[in-house]
Design a protein around this motif. Structure first.
Motif, PDB file in Angstrom:
ATOM      1  N   ASN A  83      -3.342  -2.437   4.957  1.00 14.63           N
ATOM      2  CA  ASN A  83      -2.641  -2.458   3.660  1.00 14.63           C
ATOM      3  C   ASN A  83      -2.228  -1.076   3.166  1.00 14.63           C
ATOM      4  O   ASN A  83      -2.196  -0.808   1.964  1.00 14.63           O
ATOM      5  CB  ASN A  83      -3.498  -3.148   2.595  1.00 14.63           C
ATOM      6  CG  ASN A  83      -3.756  -4.602   2.929  1.00 14.63           C
ATOM      7  OD1 ASN A  83      -2.965  -5.250   3.609  1.00 14.63           O
ATOM      8  ND2 ASN A  83      -4.874  -5.127   2.455  1.00 14.63           N
ATOM      9  N   LYS A  84      -1.902  -0.199   4.085  1.00 10.16           N
ATOM     10  CA  LYS A  84      -1.368   1.109   3.682  1.00 10.16           C
ATOM     11  C   LYS A  84      -0.721   1.795   4.879  1.00 10.16           C
ATOM     12  O   LYS A  84      -1.155   1.634   6.008  1.00 10.16           O
ATOM     13  CB  LYS A  84      -2.451   2.013   3.091  1.00 10.16           C
ATOM     14  CG  LYS A  84      -3.609   2.341   4.014  1.00 10.16           C
ATOM     15  CD  LYS A  84      -4.685   3.113   3.269  1.00 10.16           C
ATOM     16  CE  LYS A  84      -5.896   3.339   4.175  1.00 10.16           C
ATOM     17  NZ  LYS A  84      -6.153   4.709   4.486  1.00 10.16           N
ATOM     18  N   GLN A  85       0.320   2.560   4.570  1.00 10.69           N
ATOM     19  CA  GLN A  85       0.978   3.400   5.548  1.00 10.69           C
ATOM     20  C   GLN A  85       1.448   4.648   4.821  1.00 10.69           C
ATOM     21  O   GLN A  85       2.079   4.552   3.755  1.00 10.69           O
ATOM     22  CB  GLN A  85       2.170   2.697   6.203  1.00 10.69           C
ATOM     23  CG  GLN A  85       1.791   1.559   7.149  1.00 10.69           C
ATOM     24  CD  GLN A  85       1.082   2.031   8.400  1.00 10.69           C
ATOM     25  OE1 GLN A  85       1.550   2.915   9.102  1.00 10.69           O
ATOM     26  NE2 GLN A  85      -0.070   1.427   8.688  1.00 10.69           N
ATOM     27  N   ASN A 131       1.669   7.415   2.314  1.00  8.22           N
ATOM     28  CA  ASN A 131       1.157   7.470   0.938  1.00  8.22           C
ATOM     29  C   ASN A 131       1.258   6.131   0.221  1.00  8.22           C
ATOM     30  O   ASN A 131       0.887   6.027  -0.960  1.00  8.22           O
ATOM     31  CB  ASN A 131       1.930   8.525   0.134  1.00  8.22           C
ATOM     32  CG  ASN A 131       1.693   9.932   0.654  1.00  8.22           C
ATOM     33  OD1 ASN A 131       0.628  10.226   1.178  1.00  8.22           O
ATOM     34  ND2 ASN A 131       2.682  10.803   0.516  1.00  8.22           N
ATOM     35  N   ASP A 132       1.775   5.111   0.890  1.00  5.98           N
ATOM     36  CA  ASP A 132       1.988   3.805   0.268  1.00  5.98           C
ATOM     37  C   ASP A 132       0.768   2.912   0.461  1.00  5.98           C
ATOM     38  O   ASP A 132       0.287   2.746   1.587  1.00  5.98           O
ATOM     39  CB  ASP A 132       3.224   3.137   0.864  1.00  5.98           C
ATOM     40  CG  ASP A 132       4.486   3.949   0.611  1.00  5.98           C
ATOM     41  OD1 ASP A 132       4.616   4.472  -0.503  1.00  5.98           O
ATOM     42  OD2 ASP A 132       5.325   4.053   1.524  1.00  5.98           O
ATOM     43  N   ARG A 133       0.313   2.300  -0.632  1.00  4.99           N
ATOM     44  CA  ARG A 133      -0.860   1.452  -0.570  1.00  4.99           C
ATOM     45  C   ARG A 133      -0.615   0.134  -1.288  1.00  4.99           C
ATOM     46  O   ARG A 133       0.035   0.090  -2.323  1.00  4.99           O
ATOM     47  CB  ARG A 133      -2.072   2.175  -1.187  1.00  4.99           C
ATOM     48  CG  ARG A 133      -2.668   3.207  -0.242  1.00  4.99           C
ATOM     49  CD  ARG A 133      -3.503   4.249  -0.965  1.00  4.99           C
ATOM     50  NE  ARG A 133      -4.168   5.137  -0.018  1.00  4.99           N
ATOM     51  CZ  ARG A 133      -3.568   6.081   0.683  1.00  4.99           C
ATOM     52  NH1 ARG A 133      -2.271   6.256   0.565  1.00  4.99           N
ATOM     53  NH2 ARG A 133      -4.247   6.838   1.526  1.00  4.99           N
ATOM     54  N   SER A 151      -4.600   0.903  10.184  1.00  2.00           N
ATOM     55  CA  SER A 151      -4.658   1.116   8.734  1.00  2.00           C
ATOM     56  C   SER A 151      -4.347  -0.188   8.015  1.00  2.00           C
ATOM     57  O   SER A 151      -3.274  -0.769   8.186  1.00  2.00           O
ATOM     58  CB  SER A 151      -3.659   2.199   8.339  1.00  2.00           C
ATOM     59  OG  SER A 151      -3.631   2.382   6.945  1.00  2.00           O
ATOM     60  N   TYR A 157       2.435  -3.286   1.892  1.00  2.00           N
ATOM     61  CA  TYR A 157       2.606  -2.279   2.934  1.00  2.00           C
ATOM     62  C   TYR A 157       1.774  -2.604   4.175  1.00  2.00           C
ATOM     63  O   TYR A 157       1.556  -1.739   5.018  1.00  2.00           O
ATOM     64  CB  TYR A 157       2.233  -0.897   2.406  1.00  2.00           C
ATOM     65  CG  TYR A 157       3.095  -0.460   1.253  1.00  2.00           C
ATOM     66  CD1 TYR A 157       4.456  -0.233   1.423  1.00  2.00           C
ATOM     67  CD2 TYR A 157       2.553  -0.297  -0.021  1.00  2.00           C
ATOM     68  CE1 TYR A 157       5.255   0.156   0.362  1.00  2.00           C
ATOM     69  CE2 TYR A 157       3.340   0.096  -1.094  1.00  2.00           C
ATOM     70  CZ  TYR A 157       4.692   0.317  -0.898  1.00  2.00           C
ATOM     71  OH  TYR A 157       5.476   0.695  -1.950  1.00  2.00           O
TER      72      TYR A 157
END
Length: 296
Positions: free
Chosen positions: A66-68, A70-72, A64, A76
């Motif tokens: 630049n996101k993990q 619900n964080d974008r 993934s 991240y």
């Protein structure tokens, strides 16, 4: 990370960005380029970097970008930031191993640490201060046992001849079987773990041992599934499943489907000559302290 045996401390902060002394708002609103980072201090005598990285990969989606959860956002992004170039081969080896689990390419960046800044106090120990706070990570993963194969390397035949007695060598290397009811552990039930006699790799726990009355030590499962391997055995005009140790490739015994149904139905029938018992009281001293959680 703090829940993992061998970790001394873990603090939250920001690293590998474009500005000095960033605040959280700089990451969110001012494109400072920092990654939200955890600085981990660990005892190399108790846990290896490779094991620590395996725990890390348990709780992220490495494919993934630049996101993990619900964080974008770029803050991240997933990354491993090393402080010594000596760690690069280990990092690359673990990523290569993890890549086999995914069809998509792993996008975890691997870079030298470029200035780590401590995050604000309200970020430290966040879930202790906010027990119901948002976190996409399954914290119970820290309690899952990881047995690092690299800690227990394969031993040459010459070394094994010096280390093992005749029966241990014949059983582990030539698939021999000791006599029922005339072996060390068939009726032995003290608290502790059983390790591969050839390499020391932990294989079974006394918590999973039971009195099968078959004349050999019997277990319902291995400490973790990956420490044993399975092979068809047609010797003596029988069709059986042989069990070997992962790292040492030593013959251990066989697994049958006549074990306790309420505990999974398996019976790992293991030769005493292929294993060594480590008492619970000596596990820490002998380097197996990370497995004491099996008895909690």
């Amino acid at each position: 990370m703090e829940r993992i045996s061998g970790v001394i401390d873990a603090v939250s902060g920001y690293a590998n960005g474009n500005t000095e002394n960033p605040k959280y708002e700089d990451l969110i609103y001012r494109n400072s380029g920092h990654a939200e980072t955890v600085y981990v201090k660990y005892d190399k005598d108790k846990i290896k970097l490779s094991t620590l990285l395996k725990y890390y990969f348990k709780v992220i989606d490495p494919t993934s970008l630049n996101k993990q959860g619900n964080d974008r956002g770029t803050q991240y992004r997933t990354g491993i930031y090393y402080t010594s170039e000596d760690d690069i081969p280990t990092i690359n080896a673990i990523i290569e191993e993890e890549q086999k689990k995914y069809s998509k390419k792993i996008v975890v960046e691997v870079l030298p640490l470029d200035k780590f800044y401590l995050a604000e106090e309200y970020h430290q120990d966040y879930l202790k201060k906010n027990p119901n706070g948002y976190c996409h990570i399954n914290l119970s993963k820290a309690k899952e046992v990881i047995v690092d194969e690299t800690l227990y390397p394969l031993i040459s035949k010459d070394e094994l001849r010096k280390k093992l007695n005749v029966q241990q060598y014949e059983v582990t290397q030539n698939g021999d079987t000791e006599r029922a009811y005339e072996n060390e552990y068939w009726d032995f039930f003290e608290k502790g773990i059983y390790v591969d006699i050839t390499t020391g790799e932990p294989l079974f726990s006394s918590e999973d041992k039971y009195p099968s009355q078959c004349g050999w030590p019997s277990f319902v499962k291995a400490i973790v599934p990956e420490v044993v391997t399975y092979h068809e055995d047609f010797s003596y005009n029988m069709n059986r499943i042989e069990v070997r140790s992962r790292s040492g490739k030593a013959h251990l015994g066989h697994v049958f489907d006549d074990g306790p149904r309420e505990r999974g139905g398996k019976r790992y029938c293991i030769n005493s000559a292929s294993i060594k018992f480590i008492p619970y009281e000596k596990m820490e001293e002998l380097g197996y302290g990370y497995l004491k959680s099996l008895f909690e």
